[in-house]
Design a protein around this motif. Sequence first.
Motif, mmCIF file in Angstrom:
data_model
loop_
_atom_site.group_PDB
_atom_site.id
_atom_site.type_symbol
_atom_site.label_atom_id
_atom_site.label_comp_id
_atom_site.label_asym_id
_atom_site.label_seq_id
_atom_site.Cartn_x
_atom_site.Cartn_y
_atom_site.Cartn_z
ATOM 1 N N VAL A 33 0.868 -1.174 0.000
ATOM 2 C CA VAL A 33 0.000 0.000 0.000
ATOM 3 C C VAL A 33 0.902 1.219 0.000
ATOM 4 O O VAL A 33 1.824 1.315 0.807
ATOM 5 C CB VAL A 33 -0.914 0.016 1.253
ATOM 6 N N SER A 34 0.650 2.144 -0.902
ATOM 7 C CA SER A 34 1.479 3.345 -0.964
ATOM 8 C C SER A 34 1.110 4.300 0.167
ATOM 9 O O SER A 34 0.019 4.224 0.728
ATOM 10 C CB SER A 34 1.296 4.050 -2.313
ATOM 11 N N GLU A 35 2.024 5.212 0.500
ATOM 12 C CA GLU A 35 1.754 6.233 1.533
ATOM 13 C C GLU A 35 0.491 7.010 1.184
ATOM 14 O O GLU A 35 -0.316 7.330 2.031
ATOM 15 C CB GLU A 35 2.927 7.212 1.639
ATOM 16 N N ARG A 36 0.322 7.307 -0.118
ATOM 17 C CA ARG A 36 -0.805 8.116 -0.576
ATOM 18 C C ARG A 36 -2.138 7.416 -0.327
ATOM 19 O O ARG A 36 -3.129 8.041 0.052
ATOM 20 C CB ARG A 36 -0.631 8.407 -2.072
ATOM 21 N N ASP A 37 -2.164 6.085 -0.535
ATOM 22 C CA ASP A 37 -3.406 5.321 -0.381
ATOM 23 C C ASP A 37 -3.612 4.801 1.040
ATOM 24 O O ASP A 37 -4.613 4.175 1.336
ATOM 25 C CB ASP A 37 -3.410 4.117 -1.339
ATOM 26 N N SER A 38 -2.639 5.060 1.886
ATOM 27 C CA SER A 38 -2.679 4.494 3.233
ATOM 28 C C SER A 38 -3.703 5.204 4.120
ATOM 29 O O SER A 38 -3.965 6.387 3.974
ATOM 30 C CB SER A 38 -1.291 4.605 3.871
ATOM 31 N N MET A 39 -4.275 4.428 5.035
ATOM 32 C CA MET A 39 -5.162 4.951 6.071
ATOM 33 C C MET A 39 -5.007 4.035 7.269
ATOM 34 O O MET A 39 -4.458 2.942 7.152
ATOM 35 C CB MET A 39 -6.606 4.970 5.590
ATOM 36 N N GLU A 40 -5.472 4.468 8.429
ATOM 37 C CA GLU A 40 -5.364 3.615 9.611
ATOM 38 C C GLU A 40 -6.262 2.401 9.460
ATOM 39 O O GLU A 40 -7.335 2.474 8.877
ATOM 40 C CB GLU A 40 -5.751 4.403 10.870
ATOM 41 N N GLN A 41 -5.807 1.273 10.024
ATOM 42 C CA GLN A 41 -6.568 0.019 10.009
ATOM 43 C C GLN A 41 -6.945 -0.393 8.588
ATOM 44 O O GLN A 41 -8.100 -0.632 8.273
ATOM 45 C CB GLN A 41 -7.832 0.142 10.859
ATOM 46 N N ILE A 42 -5.956 -0.485 7.730
ATOM 47 C CA ILE A 42 -6.174 -0.815 6.323
ATOM 48 C C ILE A 42 -6.958 -2.114 6.179
ATOM 49 O O ILE A 42 -7.864 -2.215 5.358
ATOM 50 C CB ILE A 42 -4.825 -0.928 5.579
ATOM 51 N N LEU A 43 -6.637 -3.119 6.989
ATOM 52 C CA LEU A 43 -7.258 -4.438 6.829
ATOM 53 C C LEU A 43 -8.619 -4.557 7.517
ATOM 54 O O LEU A 43 -9.306 -5.554 7.330
ATOM 55 C CB LEU A 43 -6.312 -5.529 7.346
ATOM 56 N N ASP A 44 -8.985 -3.568 8.308
ATOM 57 C CA ASP A 44 -10.297 -3.595 8.968
ATOM 58 C C ASP A 44 -11.318 -2.942 8.037
ATOM 59 O O ASP A 44 -11.456 -1.723 7.996
ATOM 60 C CB ASP A 44 -10.258 -2.857 10.312
ATOM 61 N N SER A 45 -12.052 -3.768 7.287
ATOM 62 C CA SER A 45 -12.969 -3.237 6.278
ATOM 63 C C SER A 45 -14.388 -3.044 6.802
ATOM 64 O O SER A 45 -15.150 -2.248 6.267
ATOM 65 C CB SER A 45 -12.996 -4.169 5.060
ATOM 66 N N ASN A 46 -14.761 -3.765 7.837
ATOM 67 C CA ASN A 46 -16.087 -3.668 8.417
ATOM 68 C C ASN A 46 -16.241 -2.297 9.104
ATOM 69 O O ASN A 46 -15.363 -1.881 9.846
ATOM 70 C CB ASN A 46 -16.228 -4.815 9.430
ATOM 71 N N PRO A 47 -17.363 -1.578 8.881
ATOM 72 C CA PRO A 47 -17.536 -0.253 9.501
ATOM 73 C C PRO A 47 -17.439 -0.280 11.038
ATOM 74 O O PRO A 47 -16.915 0.661 11.641
ATOM 75 C CB PRO A 47 -18.946 0.169 9.061
ATOM 76 N N ILE A 48 -17.901 -1.354 11.664
ATOM 77 C CA ILE A 48 -17.813 -1.450 13.125
ATOM 78 C C ILE A 48 -16.351 -1.581 13.549
ATOM 79 O O ILE A 48 -15.925 -0.985 14.534
ATOM 80 C CB ILE A 48 -18.651 -2.640 13.654
ATOM 81 N N GLU A 49 -15.570 -2.357 12.779
ATOM 82 C CA GLU A 49 -14.146 -2.490 13.079
ATOM 83 C C GLU A 49 -13.466 -1.122 13.030
ATOM 84 O O GLU A 49 -12.683 -0.766 13.904
ATOM 85 C CB GLU A 49 -13.459 -3.417 12.056
ATOM 86 N N ARG A 50 -13.785 -0.348 12.004
ATOM 87 C CA ARG A 50 -13.138 0.950 11.838
ATOM 88 C C ARG A 50 -13.600 1.935 12.926
ATOM 89 O O ARG A 50 -12.805 2.686 13.472
ATOM 90 C CB ARG A 50 -13.423 1.513 10.448
ATOM 91 N N GLU A 51 -14.888 1.909 13.237
ATOM 92 C CA GLU A 51 -15.435 2.838 14.232
ATOM 93 C C GLU A 51 -14.893 2.551 15.635
ATOM 94 O O GLU A 51 -14.511 3.447 16.372
ATOM 95 C CB GLU A 51 -16.964 2.717 14.232
ATOM 96 N N ARG A 52 -14.852 1.272 16.007
ATOM 97 C CA ARG A 52 -14.447 0.898 17.367
ATOM 98 C C ARG A 52 -12.946 0.645 17.508
ATOM 99 O O ARG A 52 -12.440 0.483 18.601
ATOM 100 C CB ARG A 52 -15.191 -0.370 17.802
ATOM 101 N N GLY A 53 -12.245 0.524 16.378
ATOM 102 C CA GLY A 53 -10.807 0.275 16.433
ATOM 103 C C GLY A 53 -10.449 -1.141 16.834
ATOM 104 O O GLY A 53 -9.401 -1.381 17.410
ATOM 105 N N ILE A 54 -11.348 -2.101 16.526
ATOM 106 C CA ILE A 54 -11.052 -3.505 16.849
ATOM 107 C C ILE A 54 -11.192 -4.357 15.590
ATOM 108 O O ILE A 54 -11.967 -4.030 14.697
ATOM 109 C CB ILE A 54 -11.990 -4.068 17.951
ATOM 110 N N THR A 55 -10.433 -5.423 15.535
ATOM 111 C CA THR A 55 -10.537 -6.368 14.422
ATOM 112 C C THR A 55 -11.504 -7.468 14.824
ATOM 113 O O THR A 55 -11.365 -8.073 15.875
ATOM 114 C CB THR A 55 -9.155 -6.972 14.100
ATOM 115 N N ILE A 56 -12.511 -7.701 13.965
ATOM 116 C CA ILE A 56 -13.521 -8.719 14.246
ATOM 117 C C ILE A 56 -13.250 -9.968 13.412
ATOM 118 O O ILE A 56 -13.314 -11.083 13.898
ATOM 119 C CB ILE A 56 -14.938 -8.170 13.938
ATOM 120 N N LYS A 57 -12.946 -9.774 12.147
ATOM 121 C CA LYS A 57 -12.763 -10.894 11.229
ATOM 122 C C LYS A 57 -11.313 -10.923 10.758
ATOM 123 O O LYS A 57 -10.718 -9.884 10.519
ATOM 124 C CB LYS A 57 -13.704 -10.706 10.036
ATOM 125 N N LEU A 58 -10.757 -12.132 10.644
ATOM 126 C CA LEU A 58 -9.386 -12.236 10.160
ATOM 127 C C LEU A 58 -9.305 -11.662 8.746
ATOM 128 O O LEU A 58 -10.264 -11.712 7.980
ATOM 129 C CB LEU A 58 -8.900 -13.687 10.192
#
Length: 196
Positions: A33-58
């Motif tokens: 992933v390039s710096e330009r396309d990067s965001m926090e929690q790249i692999l957390d795609s579920n909205p709840i994962e992103r909102e709460r900052g936790i990983t739910i699904k591998l």
Amino acid sequence: MDQSHIRNFAIVAHIDHGKSTLADRLLQLTGTVSERDSMEQILDSNPIERERGITIKLAPVRMEYKTADADYILNLIDTPGHVDFSYEVSRSLAACEGIVLVVDSSQGIQAQTLAHMQQVKARNLPVIPVLNKVDLPAADVARTKRQLTEVFGFDDSEYIEISAKSGLNVEAVLDAIITKIPPPTGEPTKPLRALV
């Protein structure tokens, strides 16, 4: 690519110890992933994962990493840290040859650290112990190392001290993955088998 240049590994940690942040840094360091396309929690795609900052699904991802000696394929599985999703962790461990254990150096060993390590020991997987958040004022690296040594028997030379947030020493984790985690076994010419 030669099978000896493949590494399958999972990152495991207690919730909020910096597992997904480390995954983000590894994706950036390998150019996945390039710096330009990067965001926090790249692999957390579920909205709840992103909102709460936790990983739910591998979340599995393939990275290509070039060293001075060779090119490697690193297959990463970012696992959930919360106790309610331990089945997801067990599935991840069944699909890899080693793990990166992330421990927050300001908090030390927590409940999920113990639970994950029981599963890892049952599978006899190599472990790379990573002390995260070493740059925080509350970090107590010496105490955390003592805890991990007493409970899991790591040698002092095994620890990698990082700050996943700033990127401090994260490249050492990539190098340890290549040197300490074995490549997958099996015969590529035989019929395909899958873990379901």
